[in-house]
Design a protein around this motif. Structure first.
Motif, PDB file in Angstrom:
ATOM      1  N   VAL A   1       5.503 -38.617  13.156  1.00 46.64           N
ATOM      2  CA  VAL A   1       6.548 -38.977  14.104  1.00 46.64           C
ATOM      3  C   VAL A   1       5.933 -39.961  15.108  1.00 46.64           C
ATOM      4  N   ARG A   2       6.635 -41.052  15.353  1.00 47.71           N
ATOM      5  CA  ARG A   2       6.131 -42.090  16.265  1.00 47.71           C
ATOM      6  C   ARG A   2       6.352 -41.688  17.723  1.00 47.71           C
ATOM      7  N   LYS A   3       5.820 -42.501  18.617  1.00 40.72           N
ATOM      8  CA  LYS A   3       5.931 -42.237  20.062  1.00 40.72           C
ATOM      9  C   LYS A   3       7.371 -42.109  20.525  1.00 40.72           C
ATOM     10  N   ASN A   4       8.285 -42.827  19.860  1.00 39.04           N
ATOM     11  CA  ASN A   4       9.695 -42.782  20.254  1.00 39.04           C
ATOM     12  C   ASN A   4      10.412 -41.535  19.731  1.00 39.04           C
ATOM     13  N   GLY A   5       9.677 -40.651  19.038  1.00 41.77           N
ATOM     14  CA  GLY A   5      10.262 -39.401  18.547  1.00 41.77           C
ATOM     15  C   GLY A   5      10.961 -39.533  17.206  1.00 41.77           C
ATOM     16  N   ARG A   6      10.752 -40.635  16.516  1.00 43.10           N
ATOM     17  CA  ARG A   6      11.437 -40.857  15.237  1.00 43.10           C
ATOM     18  C   ARG A   6      10.436 -41.083  14.110  1.00 43.10           C
ATOM     19  N   TYR A   7      10.906 -40.797  12.914  1.00 42.51           N
ATOM     20  CA  TYR A   7      10.135 -41.117  11.715  1.00 42.51           C
ATOM     21  C   TYR A   7      11.075 -41.741  10.697  1.00 42.51           C
ATOM     22  N   GLN A   8      10.505 -42.523   9.813  1.00 40.38           N
ATOM     23  CA  GLN A   8      11.282 -43.133   8.747  1.00 40.38           C
ATOM     24  C   GLN A   8      10.379 -43.384   7.558  1.00 40.38           C
TER      25      GLN A   8
END
Length: 99
Positions: free
Chosen positions: A55-62
């Motif tokens: 999960v990235r710093k912005n709270g999202r994953y893709q």
């Protein structure tokens, strides 16, 4: 039209057709949210395919370029706990949102 022009036209048409065909990739993606430090585990039970993403710093994953099919997504937290598994079915060209 002479033979050269005929071959050149055939080449141009062939390249244009090939470009259009490759634009539609037989893949899909999965996107979701978590907390920094979490890891999303994506598994296809039918094929054994597994991929993990942080999960990235912005709270999202893709995750992109996944094969189509049914997947289970498990979010592993930094403290060792996991969320309940979530099932998604991917079709060509789509990105499924895991909530």
């Amino acid at each position: 039209m002479n033979a050269f022009h005929t071959r050149a036209l055939a080449l141009v048409v062939g390249l244009a057709t090939a470009s259009a065909a490759t634009a539609q990739s037989p893949t899909a993606g999965i996107a979701g949210e978590g907390k920094l430090g979490d890891i999303a585990v994506i598994q296809n039970a039918d094929t054994g395919f597994t991929r993990e993403v942080k999960v990235r710093k912005n709270g999202r994953y893709q995750i992109r370029n996944l094969p189509t099919g049914t997947f289970v997504v498990i979010l592993k937290h930094a403290d060792g706990t996991t969320d309940a598994p979530k099932q998604v079915t991917l079709q060509v060209g789509m990105t499924a949102r895991v909530l």
